[in-house]
Every structure is written in structure tokens, then in C-alpha cells.
Scaffold this motif. Structure first.
Motif, PDB file in Angstrom:
ATOM      1  N   LYS A 117       5.042   0.176 -14.321  1.00 57.64           N
ATOM      2  CA  LYS A 117       5.373   0.318 -15.739  1.00 57.64           C
ATOM      3  C   LYS A 117       5.187  -0.523 -16.603  1.00 57.64           C
ATOM      4  O   LYS A 117       4.650  -0.785 -17.780  1.00 57.64           O
ATOM      5  CB  LYS A 117       6.685   0.984 -15.949  1.00 57.64           C
ATOM      6  N   ALA A 118       5.911  -1.822 -16.406  1.00 57.81           N
ATOM      7  CA  ALA A 118       5.705  -3.030 -17.172  1.00 57.81           C
ATOM      8  C   ALA A 118       4.422  -3.807 -16.958  1.00 57.81           C
ATOM      9  O   ALA A 118       3.856  -4.073 -18.003  1.00 57.81           O
ATOM     10  CB  ALA A 118       6.810  -4.150 -16.532  1.00 57.81           C
ATOM     11  N   TYR A 157       2.403  10.418 -12.885  1.00 56.15           N
ATOM     12  CA  TYR A 157       1.204  10.596 -13.317  1.00 56.15           C
ATOM     13  C   TYR A 157       1.026  11.018 -14.768  1.00 56.15           C
ATOM     14  O   TYR A 157       0.045  10.616 -15.509  1.00 56.15           O
ATOM     15  CB  TYR A 157       0.592  11.961 -12.566  1.00 56.15           C
ATOM     16  N   LYS A 158       1.881  11.901 -15.367  1.00 53.78           N
ATOM     17  CA  LYS A 158       1.865  12.072 -17.002  1.00 53.78           C
ATOM     18  C   LYS A 158       2.026  10.681 -17.781  1.00 53.78           C
ATOM     19  O   LYS A 158       1.514  10.748 -18.686  1.00 53.78           O
ATOM     20  CB  LYS A 158       2.847  13.086 -17.129  1.00 53.78           C
ATOM     21  N   ASP A 159       3.004   9.867 -17.032  1.00 55.06           N
ATOM     22  CA  ASP A 159       2.926   8.353 -17.675  1.00 55.06           C
ATOM     23  C   ASP A 159       1.786   7.530 -17.649  1.00 55.06           C
ATOM     24  O   ASP A 159       1.665   6.447 -18.304  1.00 55.06           O
ATOM     25  CB  ASP A 159       4.292   7.818 -17.470  1.00 55.06           C
ATOM     26  N   LYS A 160       0.799   8.178 -16.851  1.00 60.58           N
ATOM     27  CA  LYS A 160      -0.408   7.486 -16.755  1.00 60.58           C
ATOM     28  C   LYS A 160      -0.332   6.045 -15.979  1.00 60.58           C
ATOM     29  O   LYS A 160      -0.865   4.968 -16.133  1.00 60.58           O
ATOM     30  CB  LYS A 160      -1.320   6.972 -18.168  1.00 60.58           C
ATOM     31  N   LEU A 161       0.746   6.239 -15.118  1.00 56.28           N
ATOM     32  CA  LEU A 161       0.828   4.933 -14.010  1.00 56.28           C
ATOM     33  C   LEU A 161      -0.043   5.198 -12.667  1.00 56.28           C
ATOM     34  O   LEU A 161      -0.104   4.365 -11.804  1.00 56.28           O
ATOM     35  CB  LEU A 161       2.453   5.057 -13.617  1.00 56.28           C
ATOM     36  N   ILE A 162      -0.518   6.260 -12.672  1.00 55.40           N
ATOM     37  CA  ILE A 162      -1.510   6.702 -11.440  1.00 55.40           C
ATOM     38  C   ILE A 162      -2.829   7.255 -11.927  1.00 55.40           C
ATOM     39  O   ILE A 162      -3.006   8.231 -12.620  1.00 55.40           O
ATOM     40  CB  ILE A 162      -0.821   7.774 -10.567  1.00 55.40           C
ATOM     41  N   PRO A 163      -3.911   6.369 -11.636  1.00 55.60           N
ATOM     42  CA  PRO A 163      -5.080   6.479 -12.169  1.00 55.60           C
ATOM     43  C   PRO A 163      -5.988   7.730 -11.525  1.00 55.60           C
ATOM     44  O   PRO A 163      -5.875   7.830 -10.229  1.00 55.60           O
ATOM     45  CB  PRO A 163      -5.940   5.424 -11.807  1.00 55.60           C
ATOM     46  N   GLY A 218      -2.145  -3.795 -19.045  1.00 55.12           N
ATOM     47  CA  GLY A 218      -3.200  -2.808 -19.020  1.00 55.12           C
ATOM     48  C   GLY A 218      -3.673  -2.399 -17.674  1.00 55.12           C
ATOM     49  O   GLY A 218      -4.526  -1.258 -17.363  1.00 55.12           O
ATOM     50  N   SER A 219      -3.304  -3.151 -16.722  1.00 51.83           N
ATOM     51  CA  SER A 219      -3.616  -2.977 -15.221  1.00 51.83           C
ATOM     52  C   SER A 219      -2.422  -2.111 -14.538  1.00 51.83           C
ATOM     53  O   SER A 219      -1.496  -1.924 -15.140  1.00 51.83           O
ATOM     54  CB  SER A 219      -3.678  -4.301 -14.524  1.00 51.83           C
ATOM     55  N   TYR A 220      -3.183  -1.355 -13.587  1.00 51.13           N
ATOM     56  CA  TYR A 220      -2.006  -0.661 -12.828  1.00 51.13           C
ATOM     57  C   TYR A 220      -1.262  -1.474 -11.695  1.00 51.13           C
ATOM     58  O   TYR A 220      -1.827  -2.593 -11.433  1.00 51.13           O
ATOM     59  CB  TYR A 220      -2.653   0.460 -12.143  1.00 51.13           C
ATOM     60  N   GLY A 221      -0.133  -0.993 -11.321  1.00 48.90           N
ATOM     61  CA  GLY A 221       0.467  -1.689 -10.200  1.00 48.90           C
ATOM     62  C   GLY A 221       0.381  -0.899  -9.050  1.00 48.90           C
ATOM     63  O   GLY A 221      -0.701  -0.979  -8.303  1.00 48.90           O
TER      64      GLY A 221
END
Length: 428
Positions: free
Chosen positions: A188-189, A241-247, A195-198
Motif C-alpha cells: 500500500k505504501a 483488489y478494489k484498492d488497486k493493489l493487485i493489477p 506508483g509501483s506495485y508491491g
């Protein structure tokens, strides 16, 4: 390019992400044997040996092991045949039905379960129980089917992390995550600040047992994963997923994690260290700012391991000699020699303790350090696939419903119920 694809065939076999087979049976690989037949002649006992997509790249190694075995076992002849991956399932199942399997077989865990269910492979607790102590406990269990061991573990792969030190630093972190839960808090951070995913996740079938949730019941007769804990996990991932943490691109197989890592779209990638150099090929600059870390673990503290196995035909005319060859090709000395040729892990404890693996402890090269970490993890590595037939279809049924929860906003409870029904049907 052709050469690199041949090497990757073995790697992908280990992690069960096979691409097209890139090798064919050669004259050296003994394509003329008649599997399962009594070919004794003049006091010589001949056993046949099938492997999956190892020839011609590893002809020298396999032929060398066979020569050494024959030298130590006068009167025994080993006839080797290599089978392309895209032909192995049909060949083994057809041969099992006709009683003409090779005496010794290289099988992945899925095919092993199928043959064990058919009664086509021999009880290795009886034939090779004396060497059980030599292998890692969690690895040995891969050969089990409903309480009986039907194979010896051969070569392996588990996952570690490759992480981008600069991306983590920009997000305020000086170390990679150690657990799955921690990885999502960091994700999340990372998303907010860079702007990148973890973390990225596509499938859930390994996540569940890594967090102590059984896929099937202890009697192997019904699904066991539809629990309140699993429901909370599905809900949590739906919210991530809804929080857009999973592309979407990863979920839909529209992007490859190694390419996204090389483009700095993801901050850490869990995979076998043998695949780290793909990033170096794609972006030396990103590879230079990367490091390796142990795998993310769930509440079980276990790391999944993908395994290739060696089994013996139940109809072999020479079971004793076949079992001795199975023990020989999977012993510590021969596994170490194999690992020095290609980036795989051994299933024997003594081989994993060799300086070949331990020398990477302080390496600045992520792949070398990753190999050290992967070997060190073998003590806590475990085959996470339950010992039942149709395990690939069972995993797919669970993952299909998990994807619907994410991509179609399906009710998690309904998805779990539907997955449970599908798995129960497969277990009948």
C-alpha cells in the motif's frame, strides 16, 4: 536463444510451468527399449529409465550416472529414453494401462499421483525406506499418495524474493517484507509513494496451505478449505483488489512479472533464483539495484517446493535393481553434480550443505545469494500439494473461483461454496 530455451526447459519442469518441449529422444537416449519387458540375457538384467525433456542438453550427465551405476552393479544394464514433455502424460498413462511402463520413471508430482492411483508404481517405503533419512522431510512427502510413498524426490525448486532496494527506500523501507501480511502493508505504501506495485498474486492454491488451511480432508475424500478463515482471506483479497493493489494485467496473464520487475512496475518478485537473471537480461540497471531475500511465508512458516520425482514401475521384472538405480541417481553426490550444471536444488540434505550452495551467503549478486537462500530454506520447504489424484484440476477449480471474486466481484462465500462443490466432485 535456442540453447537458452533448452536450459529453461529443465527449470520450468521443476516449477511446473512447462513451455513447449525443446528436446527429442536421441540415439544416446535409448529410444528402442521395450519398457517393462524381461530383457535379461546372458546373466545381464536390463532396466529401462524414462526422463522428461533432459536430452540432448544433459546427455553427458545422465549417461555418466548410468555408466557409474553399471560399473558399481555388474550384471545390470540401464537403457535410457528421454520423452518430450508434451508426450509424457499420454505415454505414461497408456503404458501404465498396458503394463509396459519403464522400470524407472522421472515424474512430476501430478503424474505421480495419477499413476499411484492406478497402482502402476511400486511402494518405495518397502524398496527404498532405508534412505528416507537422507532427504529433507518436507520434500520426501511429495512422493506420498494416501499414506504410502511411491517415489524418491529428485531435483527441486523453491522461491525466494528479488527486490528493488531503491523502490523500497523511496517508499520508506530499508528491508524487504518477511511475511505475506507485512508485504501487503508495504504494498500500500509503495503504491502510494512510487506508483509501483508491491506484492502481486494471481492464484490462491498455495497461499491457503501456507497459512495452515488444508485443501482436502485427512481422509482425502472431501474439500476442507471452505472455512471461516478462508472466507476472511477471500474478502481481504477482494478489498485489496478494489484498492488497486493487485493489477489486472497480472491476474489476466497479460503481463509477465519478470518484465514488470525489470520495468520497475513491481518492487519485489517471488520466484526461483534461477530466473533472476531474466531481469538482468531485460534490464542490467534494475538488476544492479536489486537484492535477494528469503521467501514470504504465511502462518505455517513453510515454503512451497516444486519437485521432480523418481518412481519404479510396479510391474518391473527387476524391482530391486530399479530401486537401487533410483537411489543412485538421487543420492547426494549425483544430485550435487547435477546442481553444478544447472540451477536446481537437491533433495538430499548432504548435497545442500556443500560449499557450492553456501558460498553465496554474502554475494552481491542476487542470483548467487538467492541460490544460497533457496538451499537454506529447504529445511522449511514442503510440498504443499495434497496427496490426491487430479490435484491440478483441484487447484484450478479453487483459483477460478478466486479470480471471479477479484475480477467479477463475486460474493466470496458463494465462490468458496462453488469451489468446494467442484473439488468434491473431483475427489469422487
Amino acid at each position: 536463444m535456442k540453447s537458452s530455451m533448452k536450459w529453461l526447459a529443465l527449470i520450468f519442469a521443476v516449477i511446473m510451468i512447462f513451455t513447449t518441449a525443446c528436446s527429442k529422444p536421441s540415439d544416446n537416449a535409448g529410444g528402442s527399449a521395450s519398457p517393462g519387458a524381461d530383457q535379461s540375457s546372458g546373466g545381464t538384467k536390463e532396466i529401462t529409465f524414462w526422463t522428461i525433456a533432459l536430452s540432448p542438453t544433459f546427455d553427458d550427465y545422465i549417461n555418466g550416472v548410468i555408466k557409474d551405476f553399471e560399473g558399481k552393479n555388474p550384471g545390470v544394464k540401464v537403457k535410457w529414453q528421454d520423452i518430450p514433455f508434451d508426450a509424457i502424460e499420454q505415454k505414461t498413462l497408456t503404458s501404465a494401462a498396458s503394463g509396459s511402463l519403464a522400470d524407472v520413471l522421472n515424474l512430476n508430482t501430478d503424474y505421480l499421483k495419477k499413476l499411484a492411483a492406478l497402482g502402476a508404481v511400486a511402494n518405495m517405503d518397502e524398496l527404498a525406506g532405508d534412505v528416507k533419512k537422507d532427504y529433507f522431510e518436507g520434500v520426501w512427502s511429495a512422493g506420498e499418495f494416501q499414506g504410502v510413498t511411491y517415489a524418491l524426490p529428485w531435483y527441486l525448486s523453491n522461491s525466494v524474493q528479488l527486490y528493488n532496494k531503491e523502490l523500497l527506500k523511496k517508499a520508506g523501507f530499508d528491508a524487504p517484507p518477511k511475511t505475506e501480511e507485512e508485504s501487503w502493508a508495504m504494498s500500500k505504501a509503495i503504491k502510494e509513494k512510487t506508483g509501483s506495485y508491491g506484492n502481486t498474486i494471481k492464484d490462491i492454491h498455495l497461499y491457503l496451505p501456507q497459512n495452515g488451511i488444508k485443501i482436502v480432508s485427512d481422509d482425502f475424500k472431501q474439500a476442507a478449505f471452505n472455512t471461516p478463515q478462508t472466507l476472511e482471506i477471500f474478502k481481504k483479497f477482494q478489498q485489496r483488489y478494489k484498492d488497486k493493489l493487485i493489477p489486472d494485467e497480472i491476474m489476466l496473464n497479460q503481463a509477465k512479472p519478470q518484465e514488470w520487475y525489470a520495468q520497475e512496475k513491481i518492487a519485489f518478485w517471488g520466484t526461483g533464483p534461477q530466473l533472476f537473471r531474466q531481469v538482468k537480461d531485460l534490464s542490467p540497471q534494475v538488476y544492479a539495484k536489486s537484492d535477494a531475500a528469503p521467501a514470504l511465508v504465511g502462518s505455517s512458516g513453510k515454503v512451497n517446493v516444486a519437485i521432480m520425482n523418481i518412481a519404479v514401475s510396479n510391474k518391473s521384472k527387476h524391482k530391486k535393481e530399479a530401486a537401487e538405480f533410483a537411489k543412485f541417481i538421487t543420492n547426494g553426490e549425483n544430485q550435487l553434480k547435477f546442481a553444478q550444471i544447472v540451477a536446481i536444488l537437491p533433495s538430499v540434505k548432504k548435497a545442500a550443505e556443500d560449499p557450492f550452495f553456501t558460498k553465496g551467503k554474502d554475494s552481491a549478486d542476487p542470483a548467487e545469494k538467492g541460490l544460497y537462500l533457496a538451499a537454506k530454506q529447504l529445511e522449511s520447504s514442503e510440498n504443499m500439494f495434497p496427496p490426491v489424484e487430479n490435484i491440478s484440476k483441484i487447484n484450478k477449480a479453487i483459483n477460478d473461483e478466486f479470480h471471479k471474486v477479484m475480477l467479477e466481484n463475486k460474493d466470496p462465500a458463494k465462490a468458496l461454496s462453488d469451489a468446494e462443490a467442484a473439488v468434491n466432485k473431483l475427489l469422487k
